[in-house]
Design a protein around this motif. Structure first.
Motif, PDB file in Angstrom:
ATOM      1  N   ASP A  11       0.838  -1.270   1.744  1.00  0.00           N
ATOM      2  CA  ASP A  11      -0.523  -0.762   1.591  1.00  0.00           C
ATOM      3  C   ASP A  11      -1.487  -1.463   2.539  1.00  0.00           C
ATOM      4  N   HIS A  12      -1.209  -2.712   2.857  1.00  0.00           N
ATOM      5  CA  HIS A  12      -2.060  -3.447   3.791  1.00  0.00           C
ATOM      6  C   HIS A  12      -1.871  -2.949   5.219  1.00  0.00           C
ATOM      7  N   ALA A  13      -0.636  -2.534   5.551  1.00  0.00           N
ATOM      8  CA  ALA A  13      -0.326  -2.165   6.937  1.00  0.00           C
ATOM      9  C   ALA A  13      -0.563  -0.694   7.243  1.00  0.00           C
ATOM     10  N   VAL A  14      -0.193   0.193   6.311  1.00  0.00           N
ATOM     11  CA  VAL A  14      -0.195   1.631   6.573  1.00  0.00           C
ATOM     12  C   VAL A  14      -1.467   2.274   6.009  1.00  0.00           C
ATOM     13  N   PRO A  15      -2.212   3.028   6.817  1.00  0.00           N
ATOM     14  CA  PRO A  15      -3.438   3.676   6.339  1.00  0.00           C
ATOM     15  C   PRO A  15      -3.167   4.585   5.142  1.00  0.00           C
TER      16      PRO A  15
END
Length: 340
Positions: free
Chosen positions: A105-109
């Motif tokens: 969730d932090h990496a992928v929009p």
């Protein structure tokens, strides 16, 4: 007595060997990606984590059916598809479970993730408009314009059974509504230069051969014409222009290579480790350089060939739920307008 001791030692050694095998870290992947270059991806994951990757490849629908048939006894830990539409089918089949979202969730929009963390995009494939520079002075600038009667007899596009077109249709339904999407599909059928046939490369070859003037295809099929000698394409690839559609509106439609954790995953921790790895710099750079895909994680550089297509506005407005919500309506429209 000496024989008894040897027997005990042999038994103990056997137990230790069995225990070591049982404790060996592994993850089982069902994947519809068919790229030899992905071997390096999984080898790097094993190098970093010590987890062995066992990969089974097949068509997405076949793998979904297999997951469903195997049920709670399925050995699959991770499921990977080359399109969000197929991942939506897996969701409907009930063969997925939520992943732990901290790293992902932090990496992928958010527009590239399922709202309930059932799956997420690991790479993107733009579905864009190509045209003959010599024969088309004013190519269509939007997906909707492809249905304009002025392009009658000019368009090549794949069949309605192709999941890339199904996903595109689902996005058009989401953006414009069912009635407008039906009119669009009717217009496309009326504007076809030939009956839908072949893959995306065949649509581009149609432009080169003069069989059609305009084609819809995923961007990397075009870029392969620069990377390697693609028969019927590479020699005359300079005659083909491209349009990034809907740049003043919702943006260009993107198919997703998507990953998920299988519902019955026997190795959930190893599965989560692989899913997290797919959002890391090595994996994202791999997708960008090995198959000319666009990374799902912002900030990853593109290779020279992919960069030649220039900057574009992607569709960030269509929610991932649209692919499952609109799948039935999309197929009904295709059938109604006789899009083969």
């Amino acid at each position: 007595m000496h024989l008894t001791l040897l027997a005990r030692l042999a038994t103990a050694t056997g137990l230790i060997a069995v225990s070591s095998v049982a404790m060996a870290a592994e993850v089982n992947v069902y994947s519809s990606r068919h790229y030899d270059s992905d071997d390096a991806l999984y080898e790097e994951f094993t190098k970093e984590t010590g987890i062995t990757v066992n990969r089974i490849e097949g068509e997405a629908d076949e793998l979904i059916a297999r997951l469903k048939a195997e049920g709670d006894n399925s050995p699959a830990d991770v499921f990977i598809t080359v399109d969000a539409g197929r991942m939506a089918r897996a969701e409907e089949a009930g063969v997925l479970q939520p992943f732990k979202g901290d790293v992902i969730d932090h990496a992928v929009p958010s527009h590239l993730r399922h709202p309930d963390d059932l799956w997420f995009g690991v790479s993107q494939r733009a579905r864009i408009i190509f045209y003959s520079k010599d024969r088309v002075e004013n190519p269509p600038r939007t997906y909707e314009e492809l249905a304009d009667p002025k392009y009658e007899g000019q368009i090549c596009i794949r069949s309605s059974s192709n999941v890339y077109n199904q996903s595109l249709m689902a996005s058009i339904i989401e953006a414009d509504g069912v009635d407008a999407a039906r009119d669009w599909a009717k217009g496309i059928v009326a504007n076809l230069a030939r009956a839908p046939q072949g893959g995306d490369s065949d649509q581009l070859r149609g432009i080169v051969s003069g069989e059609c003037d305009i084609a819809v295809a995923n961007h990397y099929y075009f870029l392969r014409g620069f990377d390697s000698d693609v028969e019927g394409l590479s020699a005359d690839i300079g005659s083909i222009g491209w349009v990034w559609p809907n740049q003043s509106g919702r943006g260009a439609h993107l198919n997703l290579t998507a990953a998920a954790m299988a519902k019955a995953a026997p190795h959930p921790e190893e599965a989560q480790a692989l899913l997290d790895f797919l959002t890391g710099e090595f994996a994202q750079q791999h997708f960008a350089t090995q198959n000319n895909e666009y990374p799902a994680v912002p900030g990853i550089g593109l290779d020279e060939d992919t960069a030649r297509l220039g900057f574009f506005v992607p569709d960030t407005q269509t929610p991932t739920t649209a692919y499952s919500d609109n799948a039935k309506a999309a197929q009904e429209i295709f059938n109604e307008v006789n899009w083969q």
